[in-house]
Design an enzyme around this catalytic site. Sequence first.
Site, PDB file in Angstrom:
ATOM      1  N   HIS A 151       0.658  -1.217   0.017  1.00 32.27           N
ATOM      2  CA  HIS A 151       0.093  -0.177   0.044  1.00 32.27           C
ATOM      3  C   HIS A 151       0.753   1.263  -0.152  1.00 32.27           C
ATOM      4  O   HIS A 151       0.635   2.142  -0.750  1.00 32.27           O
ATOM      5  CB  HIS A 151      -0.956  -0.108   1.216  1.00 32.27           C
ATOM      6  N   GLU A 152       1.860   1.287   0.605  1.00 32.28           N
ATOM      7  CA  GLU A 152       2.743   2.307   0.783  1.00 32.28           C
ATOM      8  C   GLU A 152       3.714   2.714  -0.517  1.00 32.28           C
ATOM      9  O   GLU A 152       3.875   3.965  -0.962  1.00 32.28           O
ATOM     10  CB  GLU A 152       3.813   2.275   1.909  1.00 32.28           C
ATOM     11  N   HIS A 155       1.477   4.596  -2.798  1.00 36.61           N
ATOM     12  CA  HIS A 155       1.547   5.928  -2.716  1.00 36.61           C
ATOM     13  C   HIS A 155       2.584   6.386  -3.574  1.00 36.61           C
ATOM     14  O   HIS A 155       2.628   7.545  -4.075  1.00 36.61           O
ATOM     15  CB  HIS A 155       1.724   6.403  -1.256  1.00 36.61           C
ATOM     16  N   GLU A 203      -6.014   7.428  -1.261  1.00 38.23           N
ATOM     17  CA  GLU A 203      -5.932   6.124  -0.565  1.00 38.23           C
ATOM     18  C   GLU A 203      -6.270   5.050  -1.251  1.00 38.23           C
ATOM     19  O   GLU A 203      -6.035   3.709  -1.090  1.00 38.23           O
ATOM     20  CB  GLU A 203      -6.940   6.344   0.850  1.00 38.23           C
ATOM     21  N   ASP A 207      -4.634   1.613  -2.440  1.00 41.66           N
ATOM     22  CA  ASP A 207      -5.085   0.317  -2.143  1.00 41.66           C
ATOM     23  C   ASP A 207      -5.032  -0.638  -3.500  1.00 41.66           C
ATOM     24  O   ASP A 207      -4.674  -1.857  -3.490  1.00 41.66           O
ATOM     25  CB  ASP A 207      -6.527   0.376  -1.729  1.00 41.66           C
TER      26      ASP A 207
END
Length: 282
Positions: A151-152, A155, A203, A207
């Site tokens: 997930h990070e 980003h 977000e 995901d």
Amino acid sequence: MLNFSSLFYGCRRRWLYGLFSVVIAISIGLTNAQVARAVSWFELLIRGTQILQLATMSNQQEVQLGQQINQQLIDSGQAKLYRDRNINKYINDIGQLLAKHSDRPEIPYTFQVVDDKSINAFATMGGFVYVNTGLILKADNESELASVIGHEIGHIVGRHSIKQMRETAIAQGLLSSAGLDTSQAVQIGVELALTRRNSRQDELEADRFGLENLREAGYAPVGMLGFMQKLLEAGGSTPSFLSTHPATSERIKLLEKKIDATTANSGKGLDPQDYQRKIRQL
């Protein structure tokens, strides 16, 4: 000879005056073109300040800026690193595998463990990802942990920090028509890394990138769903990893639609005993 010399110096003087006038005119035009600014382009040029164009930032510039943000986070004590070599190697191995299978494998990635009991993970531009010891302990298996790291990375793939930096710089009146002062960019980057105020769109995109990354790296996709579901059901104060908009329940529903129940458990990383053995130093 004297007349020629006078003529030469006169021409050179007029040429310099003309050039100076053009530079001033350009600087005024650039200054007026952007309402939100700290100082003008001409002032920044005279001071020799390094300026970044956020809209056209290259991978190399992003990595260099990320390195400065990372150093500031560490030097200031706001990211106190956990020094156990085995734990750091374990997190780095997972992260590098995910990074290699991400949609942005061309930049170098740095994965670091933060000595903090809170359940959190965050990232900043240029491939820097931070995972708290509290989050490592909260995960039941490697797939769940990998889902957070993925997930990070999502980003970073989405270049969300750069977009947020530009929005913050505009809001604070720091963005000149030429770009953003590097020192100011570093401070904004540190602030964004710690506050983690990602938009709903960012977000959900992280995901999506994270889930795809998890699958491509060979992990069971149910790990992402399981980690979010477990934290949601735990009750009490919301972990900072999930304290962003949109609500965790909405994210879970969207993930459930993307994960085929017949293949959700297909892949590695679901053995809890193996996971506990690998993180036993904690």
